[in-house]
Design a protein around this motif. Structure first.
Motif, PDB file in Angstrom:
ATOM      1  N   UNK A   1       0.830  -1.207   0.000  1.00  0.00           N
ATOM      2  CA  UNK A   1       0.000   0.000   0.000  1.00  0.00           C
ATOM      3  C   UNK A   1       0.860   1.252   0.000  1.00  0.00           C
ATOM      4  N   UNK A   2       1.967   1.221   0.724  1.00  0.00           N
ATOM      5  CA  UNK A   2       2.877   2.368   0.726  1.00  0.00           C
ATOM      6  C   UNK A   2       3.421   2.619  -0.676  1.00  0.00           C
ATOM      7  N   UNK A   3       3.852   1.549  -1.348  1.00  0.00           N
ATOM      8  CA  UNK A   3       4.387   1.690  -2.708  1.00  0.00           C
ATOM      9  C   UNK A   3       3.311   2.200  -3.666  1.00  0.00           C
ATOM     10  N   UNK A   4       2.098   1.695  -3.531  1.00  0.00           N
ATOM     11  CA  UNK A   4       1.011   2.150  -4.407  1.00  0.00           C
ATOM     12  C   UNK A   4       0.631   3.598  -4.116  1.00  0.00           C
ATOM     13  N   UNK A   5       0.677   3.986  -2.851  1.00  0.00           N
ATOM     14  CA  UNK A   5       0.398   5.377  -2.494  1.00  0.00           C
ATOM     15  C   UNK A   5       1.431   6.299  -3.130  1.00  0.00           C
ATOM     16  N   UNK A   6       2.691   5.924  -3.034  1.00  0.00           N
ATOM     17  CA  UNK A   6       3.746   6.730  -3.664  1.00  0.00           C
ATOM     18  C   UNK A   6       3.523   6.810  -5.169  1.00  0.00           C
ATOM     19  N   UNK A   7       3.224   5.682  -5.793  1.00  0.00           N
ATOM     20  CA  UNK A   7       3.002   5.664  -7.246  1.00  0.00           C
ATOM     21  C   UNK A   7       1.807   6.526  -7.625  1.00  0.00           C
ATOM     22  N   UNK A   8       0.749   6.487  -6.824  1.00  0.00           N
ATOM     23  CA  UNK A   8      -0.441   7.295  -7.121  1.00  0.00           C
ATOM     24  C   UNK A   8      -0.103   8.777  -7.059  1.00  0.00           C
ATOM     25  N   UNK A   9       0.668   9.201  -6.049  1.00  0.00           N
ATOM     26  CA  UNK A   9       1.035  10.610  -5.932  1.00  0.00           C
ATOM     27  C   UNK A   9       1.919  11.019  -7.106  1.00  0.00           C
ATOM     28  N   UNK A  10       2.853  10.162  -7.464  1.00  0.00           N
ATOM     29  CA  UNK A  10       3.748  10.473  -8.587  1.00  0.00           C
ATOM     30  C   UNK A  10       3.002  10.506  -9.916  1.00  0.00           C
ATOM     31  N   UNK A  11       1.906   9.775 -10.005  1.00  0.00           N
ATOM     32  CA  UNK A  11       1.103   9.761 -11.234  1.00  0.00           C
ATOM     33  C   UNK A  11       0.127  10.934 -11.290  1.00  0.00           C
ATOM     34  N   UNK A  12       0.016  11.707 -10.204  1.00  0.00           N
ATOM     35  CA  UNK A  12      -0.817  12.900 -10.241  1.00  0.00           C
ATOM     36  C   UNK A  12      -1.941  12.981  -9.233  1.00  0.00           C
ATOM     37  N   UNK A  13      -2.139  11.956  -8.419  1.00  0.00           N
ATOM     38  CA  UNK A  13      -3.169  12.058  -7.373  1.00  0.00           C
ATOM     39  C   UNK A  13      -2.797  13.189  -6.427  1.00  0.00           C
ATOM     40  N   UNK A  14      -3.798  13.860  -5.878  1.00  0.00           N
ATOM     41  CA  UNK A  14      -3.517  14.976  -4.973  1.00  0.00           C
ATOM     42  C   UNK A  14      -3.468  14.542  -3.518  1.00  0.00           C
ATOM     43  N   UNK A  15      -3.809  13.285  -3.251  1.00  0.00           N
ATOM     44  CA  UNK A  15      -3.759  12.807  -1.888  1.00  0.00           C
ATOM     45  C   UNK A  15      -4.476  11.488  -1.716  1.00  0.00           C
ATOM     46  N   UNK A  16      -4.748  11.180  -0.459  1.00  0.00           N
ATOM     47  CA  UNK A  16      -5.422   9.945  -0.060  1.00  0.00           C
ATOM     48  C   UNK A  16      -6.615  10.322   0.790  1.00  0.00           C
ATOM     49  N   UNK A  17      -7.755   9.733   0.499  1.00  0.00           N
ATOM     50  CA  UNK A  17      -8.975  10.014   1.238  1.00  0.00           C
ATOM     51  C   UNK A  17      -9.435   8.759   1.945  1.00  0.00           C
ATOM     52  N   UNK A  18      -9.865   8.897   3.191  1.00  0.00           N
ATOM     53  CA  UNK A  18     -10.372   7.738   3.917  1.00  0.00           C
ATOM     54  C   UNK A  18     -11.595   8.109   4.737  1.00  0.00           C
ATOM     55  N   UNK A  19     -12.287   7.096   5.182  1.00  0.00           N
ATOM     56  CA  UNK A  19     -13.474   7.268   6.011  1.00  0.00           C
ATOM     57  C   UNK A  19     -13.526   6.139   7.022  1.00  0.00           C
ATOM     58  N   UNK A  20     -13.830   6.484   8.250  1.00  0.00           N
ATOM     59  CA  UNK A  20     -14.063   5.495   9.291  1.00  0.00           C
ATOM     60  C   UNK A  20     -15.497   5.651   9.788  1.00  0.00           C
ATOM     61  N   UNK A  21     -16.350   6.123   8.923  1.00  0.00           N
ATOM     62  CA  UNK A  21     -17.726   6.431   9.275  1.00  0.00           C
ATOM     63  C   UNK A  21     -18.585   5.169   9.187  1.00  0.00           C
ATOM     64  N   UNK A  22     -19.300   4.853  10.250  1.00  0.00           N
ATOM     65  CA  UNK A  22     -20.136   3.651  10.277  1.00  0.00           C
ATOM     66  C   UNK A  22     -21.337   3.759   9.346  1.00  0.00           C
ATOM     67  N   UNK A  23     -21.630   4.947   8.869  1.00  0.00           N
ATOM     68  CA  UNK A  23     -22.756   5.142   7.965  1.00  0.00           C
ATOM     69  C   UNK A  23     -22.372   4.990   6.496  1.00  0.00           C
ATOM     70  N   UNK A  24     -21.083   4.876   6.220  1.00  0.00           N
ATOM     71  CA  UNK A  24     -20.617   4.652   4.848  1.00  0.00           C
ATOM     72  C   UNK A  24     -20.583   3.145   4.607  1.00  0.00           C
ATOM     73  N   UNK A  25     -21.525   2.689   3.786  1.00  0.00           N
ATOM     74  CA  UNK A  25     -21.655   1.252   3.555  1.00  0.00           C
ATOM     75  C   UNK A  25     -21.749   0.955   2.065  1.00  0.00           C
ATOM     76  N   UNK A  26     -21.475  -0.308   1.725  1.00  0.00           N
ATOM     77  CA  UNK A  26     -21.640  -0.780   0.351  1.00  0.00           C
ATOM     78  C   UNK A  26     -23.127  -0.943   0.061  1.00  0.00           C
ATOM     79  N   UNK A  27     -23.472  -1.128  -1.201  1.00  0.00           N
ATOM     80  CA  UNK A  27     -24.882  -1.253  -1.591  1.00  0.00           C
ATOM     81  C   UNK A  27     -25.563  -2.453  -0.944  1.00  0.00           C
ATOM     82  N   UNK A  28     -24.795  -3.466  -0.536  1.00  0.00           N
ATOM     83  CA  UNK A  28     -25.401  -4.626   0.129  1.00  0.00           C
ATOM     84  C   UNK A  28     -25.515  -4.438   1.639  1.00  0.00           C
ATOM     85  N   UNK A  29     -25.137  -3.260   2.142  1.00  0.00           N
ATOM     86  CA  UNK A  29     -25.244  -2.966   3.567  1.00  0.00           C
ATOM     87  C   UNK A  29     -24.002  -3.291   4.373  1.00  0.00           C
TER      88      UNK A  29
END
Length: 180
Positions: free
Chosen positions: A53-81
Motif C-alpha cells: 500500500x505504501x508503494x502504491x500510495x507513492x506511485x499514485x502521488x507520482x502519477x498525479x493524485x492529490x492525496x489519499x482520502x479515507x473514512x471510518x464512518x459507520x454510515x458509509x456502507x456498500x450497496x449490500x449494507x
C-alpha cells in the motif's frame, strides 16, 4: 482492464472532459486490490500488505493524485449494507499509506467523520499526518450525542498545529442525508 496504475491514468487523460478534476487515492479499492477478500472481511493488513500500500500510495502521488482520502464512518456502507473495507483500518496501515505520500513528497490526507466520535479518533488522524509530515483535512461535525466534541477537536487541532502539524477542518453546509 489496465495492467498498471499508469495505464489507468493514461486512459483518464485520453478521455474528453470539460472541467478540471483532482483525484484522491480511495481507501476501499486500495485495500481491495492489496488484500482481496480479506479487505471485505475487514481483516487487518499484514506487514507485506502495508508495504505494498505504501508503494502504491507513492506511485499514485507520482502519477498525479492529490492525496489519499479515507473514512471510518459507520454510515458509509456498500450497496449490500456491508461496511466498507477501510472502516477499521489500523493506525499502522494509514501510517504506511501516508508515508508513501511522504516518499513522493506530495499529497494531502483527507478524511470524513470518524467511527466513534471521540477526540482520540481525530488525534489518531493527527498522528498519522504528523508522522508523515503531510497536511490533513477532515470533516468536523456537531453531533447530538457528543455536543462538546467539536470544541475538543478544535483544541486538539490548535495544539497540534502549534507543534508543527498542518491540519484543516471542514464543515458541511448541508446534511448529506437530506439529498440522498
Amino acid at each position: 482492464d489496465w495492467e498498471s496504475f499508469d495505464d489507468f491514468m493514461d486512459a483518464v487523460e485520453r478521455k474528453s472532459h470539460d472541467i478540471d478534476y483532482a483525484v484522491l487515492l480511495p481507501p476501499a479499492p486500495l485495500r481491495g486490490f492489496v488484500l482481496g477478500q480479506r479487505a471485505a472481511n475487514l481483516e487487518p493488513a499484514t506487514a507485506a500488505d502495508r508495504a505494498k500500500m505504501r508503494a502504491l500510495s507513492k506511485a499514485a502521488m507520482e502519477a498525479g493524485a492529490i492525496g489519499f482520502s479515507t473514512s471510518r464512518n459507520i454510515f458509509h456502507k456498500a450497496s449490500d449494507g456491508s461496511y466498507l473495507p477501510q472502516l477499521h483500518a489500523e493506525e499502522v496501515e494509514l501510517n504506511e499509506i501516508a508515508l508513501g505520500m511522504a516518499d513522493a513528497r506530495r499529497g494531502v490526507l483527507q478524511a470524513t467523520a470518524v467511527e466513534k466520535y471521540t477526540v482520540e479518533e481525530y488525534e489518531f488522524l493527527h498522528r498519522v499526518a504528523m508522522q508523515a509530515r503531510r497536511p490533513l483535512s477532515y470533516t468536523l461535525v456537531q453531533i447530538d450525542w457528543a455536543q462538546r466534541l467539536w470544541r475538543d477537536v478544535i483544541a486538539a487541532v490548535e495544539r497540534d498545529n502549534a507543534a508543527g502539524a498542518d491540519i484543516k477542518m471542514q464543515v458541511m453546509n448541508r446534511s448529506i442525508g437530506l439529498i440522498l
